[in-house]
Design a protein around this motif. Structure first.
Motif, PDB file in Angstrom:
ATOM      1  N   GLU A   1     -46.206   6.155  18.412  1.00 50.60           N
ATOM      2  CA  GLU A   1     -45.856   6.735  17.118  1.00 50.60           C
ATOM      3  C   GLU A   1     -45.404   5.650  16.144  1.00 50.60           C
ATOM      4  O   GLU A   1     -45.844   5.605  14.992  1.00 50.60           O
ATOM      5  CB  GLU A   1     -44.750   7.771  17.307  1.00 50.60           C
ATOM      6  CG  GLU A   1     -44.236   8.415  16.048  1.00 50.60           C
ATOM      7  CD  GLU A   1     -43.096   9.372  16.339  1.00 50.60           C
ATOM      8  OE1 GLU A   1     -43.369  10.467  16.851  1.00 50.60           O
ATOM      9  OE2 GLU A   1     -41.934   9.019  16.073  1.00 50.60           O
TER      10      GLU A   1
ATOM     11  N   SER B   1     -47.263  14.150   4.389  1.00 48.78           N
ATOM     12  CA  SER B   1     -47.220  13.960   5.843  1.00 48.78           C
ATOM     13  C   SER B   1     -48.622  13.867   6.425  1.00 48.78           C
ATOM     14  O   SER B   1     -48.917  13.005   7.264  1.00 48.78           O
ATOM     15  CB  SER B   1     -46.468  15.120   6.505  1.00 48.78           C
ATOM     16  OG  SER B   1     -45.142  15.207   6.032  1.00 48.78           O
TER      17      SER B   1
ATOM     18  N   TYR C   1     -40.121   1.515  10.133  1.00 46.31           N
ATOM     19  CA  TYR C   1     -39.913   2.598  11.088  1.00 46.31           C
ATOM     20  C   TYR C   1     -39.871   2.010  12.493  1.00 46.31           C
ATOM     21  O   TYR C   1     -40.679   1.120  12.796  1.00 46.31           O
ATOM     22  CB  TYR C   1     -41.054   3.611  10.974  1.00 46.31           C
ATOM     23  CG  TYR C   1     -40.920   4.797  11.896  1.00 46.31           C
ATOM     24  CD1 TYR C   1     -40.029   5.824  11.596  1.00 46.31           C
ATOM     25  CD2 TYR C   1     -41.679   4.889  13.056  1.00 46.31           C
ATOM     26  CE1 TYR C   1     -39.909   6.917  12.436  1.00 46.31           C
ATOM     27  CE2 TYR C   1     -41.562   5.973  13.906  1.00 46.31           C
ATOM     28  CZ  TYR C   1     -40.679   6.984  13.590  1.00 46.31           C
ATOM     29  OH  TYR C   1     -40.548   8.061  14.425  1.00 46.31           O
TER      30      TYR C   1
ATOM     31  N   LEU D   1     -38.033   7.275   7.655  1.00 51.04           N
ATOM     32  CA  LEU D   1     -38.826   6.056   7.506  1.00 51.04           C
ATOM     33  C   LEU D   1     -38.887   5.699   6.028  1.00 51.04           C
ATOM     34  O   LEU D   1     -38.594   6.529   5.161  1.00 51.04           O
ATOM     35  CB  LEU D   1     -40.241   6.237   8.067  1.00 51.04           C
ATOM     36  CG  LEU D   1     -41.128   7.290   7.396  1.00 51.04           C
ATOM     37  CD1 LEU D   1     -42.113   6.625   6.437  1.00 51.04           C
ATOM     38  CD2 LEU D   1     -41.877   8.101   8.426  1.00 51.04           C
TER      39      LEU D   1
ATOM     40  N   LEU E   1     -49.670   1.360   8.716  1.00 52.22           N
ATOM     41  CA  LEU E   1     -49.901   1.935   7.388  1.00 52.22           C
ATOM     42  C   LEU E   1     -50.120   0.907   6.274  1.00 52.22           C
ATOM     43  O   LEU E   1     -50.847   1.204   5.324  1.00 52.22           O
ATOM     44  CB  LEU E   1     -48.736   2.856   7.001  1.00 52.22           C
ATOM     45  CG  LEU E   1     -48.754   4.254   7.622  1.00 52.22           C
ATOM     46  CD1 LEU E   1     -47.478   5.005   7.269  1.00 52.22           C
ATOM     47  CD2 LEU E   1     -49.977   5.035   7.150  1.00 52.22           C
TER      48      LEU E   1
ATOM     49  N   LEU F   1     -41.270   3.646   2.971  1.00 53.68           N
ATOM     50  CA  LEU F   1     -42.537   3.053   2.573  1.00 53.68           C
ATOM     51  C   LEU F   1     -42.376   2.357   1.230  1.00 53.68           C
ATOM     52  O   LEU F   1     -41.661   2.856   0.359  1.00 53.68           O
ATOM     53  CB  LEU F   1     -43.621   4.124   2.445  1.00 53.68           C
ATOM     54  CG  LEU F   1     -43.894   4.988   3.675  1.00 53.68           C
ATOM     55  CD1 LEU F   1     -44.880   6.105   3.311  1.00 53.68           C
ATOM     56  CD2 LEU F   1     -44.446   4.144   4.824  1.00 53.68           C
TER      57      LEU F   1
ATOM     58  N   ARG G   1     -48.296   3.538  15.024  1.00 59.24           N
ATOM     59  CA  ARG G   1     -49.115   4.196  14.004  1.00 59.24           C
ATOM     60  C   ARG G   1     -48.537   3.991  12.612  1.00 59.24           C
ATOM     61  O   ARG G   1     -49.264   3.721  11.654  1.00 59.24           O
ATOM     62  CB  ARG G   1     -49.229   5.692  14.318  1.00 59.24           C
ATOM     63  CG  ARG G   1     -50.122   6.462  13.355  1.00 59.24           C
ATOM     64  CD  ARG G   1     -50.269   7.913  13.762  1.00 59.24           C
ATOM     65  NE  ARG G   1     -49.092   8.699  13.465  1.00 59.24           N
ATOM     66  CZ  ARG G   1     -48.367   9.352  14.362  1.00 59.24           C
ATOM     67  NH1 ARG G   1     -48.678   9.292  15.640  1.00 59.24           N
ATOM     68  NH2 ARG G   1     -47.309  10.065  14.003  1.00 59.24           N
ATOM     69  N   VAL G   2     -47.203   4.102  12.494  1.00 62.29           N
ATOM     70  CA  VAL G   2     -46.569   3.912  11.193  1.00 62.29           C
ATOM     71  C   VAL G   2     -46.677   2.459  10.750  1.00 62.29           C
ATOM     72  O   VAL G   2     -46.937   2.177   9.575  1.00 62.29           O
ATOM     73  CB  VAL G   2     -45.100   4.368  11.233  1.00 62.29           C
ATOM     74  CG1 VAL G   2     -44.424   4.095   9.896  1.00 62.29           C
ATOM     75  CG2 VAL G   2     -45.005   5.858  11.565  1.00 62.29           C
ATOM     76  N   ARG G   3     -46.515   1.531  11.682  1.00 63.06           N
ATOM     77  CA  ARG G   3     -46.588   0.114  11.325  1.00 63.06           C
ATOM     78  C   ARG G   3     -47.995  -0.308  10.900  1.00 63.06           C
ATOM     79  O   ARG G   3     -48.160  -1.367  10.292  1.00 63.06           O
ATOM     80  CB  ARG G   3     -46.092  -0.745  12.489  1.00 63.06           C
ATOM     81  CG  ARG G   3     -44.583  -0.674  12.704  1.00 63.06           C
ATOM     82  CD  ARG G   3     -44.103  -1.814  13.575  1.00 63.06           C
ATOM     83  NE  ARG G   3     -44.655  -1.727  14.910  1.00 63.06           N
ATOM     84  CZ  ARG G   3     -44.070  -1.111  15.935  1.00 63.06           C
ATOM     85  NH1 ARG G   3     -42.891  -0.510  15.760  1.00 63.06           N
ATOM     86  NH2 ARG G   3     -44.641  -1.083  17.132  1.00 63.06           N
TER      87      ARG G   3
ATOM     88  N   ALA H   1     -44.076  -0.695   5.653  1.00 62.54           N
ATOM     89  CA  ALA H   1     -43.674   0.545   6.325  1.00 62.54           C
ATOM     90  C   ALA H   1     -42.560   0.213   7.307  1.00 62.54           C
ATOM     91  O   ALA H   1     -42.761  -0.583   8.233  1.00 62.54           O
ATOM     92  CB  ALA H   1     -44.857   1.171   7.050  1.00 62.54           C
TER      93      ALA H   1
ATOM     94  N   ARG I   1     -50.241  10.628   7.885  1.00 62.80           N
ATOM     95  CA  ARG I   1     -49.935  10.914   9.301  1.00 62.80           C
ATOM     96  C   ARG I   1     -48.503  10.480   9.650  1.00 62.80           C
ATOM     97  O   ARG I   1     -48.257   9.798  10.653  1.00 62.80           O
ATOM     98  CB  ARG I   1     -50.950  10.241  10.224  1.00 62.80           C
ATOM     99  CG  ARG I   1     -52.355  10.801  10.084  1.00 62.80           C
ATOM    100  CD  ARG I   1     -53.271  10.297  11.175  1.00 62.80           C
ATOM    101  NE  ARG I   1     -53.439   8.859  11.135  1.00 62.80           N
ATOM    102  CZ  ARG I   1     -53.871   8.116  12.143  1.00 62.80           C
ATOM    103  NH1 ARG I   1     -54.179   8.680  13.297  1.00 62.80           N
ATOM    104  NH2 ARG I   1     -54.007   6.812  12.020  1.00 62.80           N
ATOM    105  N   LEU I   2     -47.561  10.903   8.813  1.00 62.69           N
ATOM    106  CA  LEU I   2     -46.165  10.533   9.020  1.00 62.69           C
ATOM    107  C   LEU I   2     -45.574  11.314  10.196  1.00 62.69           C
ATOM    108  O   LEU I   2     -45.931  12.460  10.423  1.00 62.69           O
ATOM    109  CB  LEU I   2     -45.358  10.812   7.743  1.00 62.69           C
ATOM    110  CG  LEU I   2     -45.837  10.092   6.481  1.00 62.69           C
ATOM    111  CD1 LEU I   2     -44.949  10.451   5.299  1.00 62.69           C
ATOM    112  CD2 LEU I   2     -45.867   8.579   6.688  1.00 62.69           C
TER     113      LEU I   2
END
Length: 292
Positions: free
Chosen positions: A121, A237, A271, A256, A128, A258, A124-126, A269, A241-242
């Protein structure tokens, strides 16, 4: 509505819905269009699906009123695909599937508003940075607002689970959810350092899935001086895909931050956010680094 198979129970809404979106490719197409991938070749490249299968799924989604086919070029005429109101109503389904996958497939099912830094998870955020946020509007106290400021080179979007003007408004067990407490501290820290962000060329917007009236009451109480925006429709979201979690019977954004530029591209990003003051420092550094 186009039915491709007759449900055993004609009164079952689950069976009727699956007849429209029960195919895996179909939901992934909706996912990517929500992310701003709207043209046939781009969708085919993103998904890796055959052109035949993609054409069939797009045709069915248009026939079922989930997508609208709109021209974007003449001579020759080319089309892109946009979510209709019926299609946008699927976004909570997509976010719910992602939430279930993060919690129960990739995780251990624990309710949490944060993540392990080494989790898929968090990875995935990193990933972005470099992603472009599609055009969208989020409800604010005065009406729909673009989450990306039009008059600043950068926008800092800090996403938080929920903040309320009255302590009794928090859902039961809120303080026991890892990562959930601290939303007031985070908003007030951004408030106290708002001038530094402005001097660096950044607008600050807070985002949660709360109702705009709840956000407005909290913002007035804490005298924030910058907008709080509602992702209650989960458009932001789904577009990025937050990560989310459920508490108090509602979907909540995990904490998180951004940083986006004026071209709507994510530049940084942050998180998971485990130390609020350090995360605000990191957001300010990210703006200054992007400026340089």
């Amino acid at each position: 509505m186009t039915h491709r198979s007759g449900p055993a129970d004609p009164h079952c809404a689950i069976a009727a819905a699956l007849d429209v979106v029960g195919d895996a490719w179909t939901l992934l197409i909706v996912r990517d269009i929500a992310r701003g991938v709207r043209r046939f070749d781009a969708l085919q490249a993103e998904l890796g699906v055959s052109r035949k299968v993609l054409a069939e799924r797009l045709k069915s989604l248009v026939a079922d009123g989930v997508l609208a086919r709109e021209p974007y070029q003449q001579r020759p005429t080319r089309h892109e695909y946009l979510l209709t109101p019926r299609g946008r109503a699927l976004l909570p389904v997509l976010v719910g599937l992602q939430d279930w996958g993060d919690g129960w497939v990739l995780g251990d099912g624990t309710t949490t508003a944060t993540a392990d830094p080494g989790s898929q998870e968090a990875a995935r955020v990193r990933e972005l940075p470099g992603t472009k946020l599609p055009e969208l509007r989020l409800p604010g106290a005065g009406g729909p607002v673009d989450p990306v400021s039009a008059d600043r080179p950068f926008t800092v979007l800090y996403c938080f689970p929920g903040a309320y003007a009255r302590p009794e408004s928090y859902p039961p067990g809120w303080s026991g959810i890892p990562g959930a407490p601290g939303c007031t501290l985070e908003s007030c820290t951004f408030r106290d350092r708002h001038a530094e962000f402005a001097a660096a060329g950044a607008a600050v917007h807070g985002v949660s899935t709360q109702r705009p009236d709840e956000q407005a009451e909290f913002a007035a109480k804490e005298r924030l001086g910058f907008p709080l925006l509602s992702d209650d429709g989960l458009m932001l979201s789904a577009a990025l895909r937050l990560p989310t979690f459920r508490a108090g019977g509602a979907v909540r954004l995990k904490r998180l931050t951004l940083v986006l530029d004026a071209g709507r591209t994510v530049r940084a990003a942050l998180y998971p956010v485990t130390d609020i003051e350090q995360s605000v420092d990191a957001a300010l550094r990210a703006v200054r680094d992007a400026t340089g």
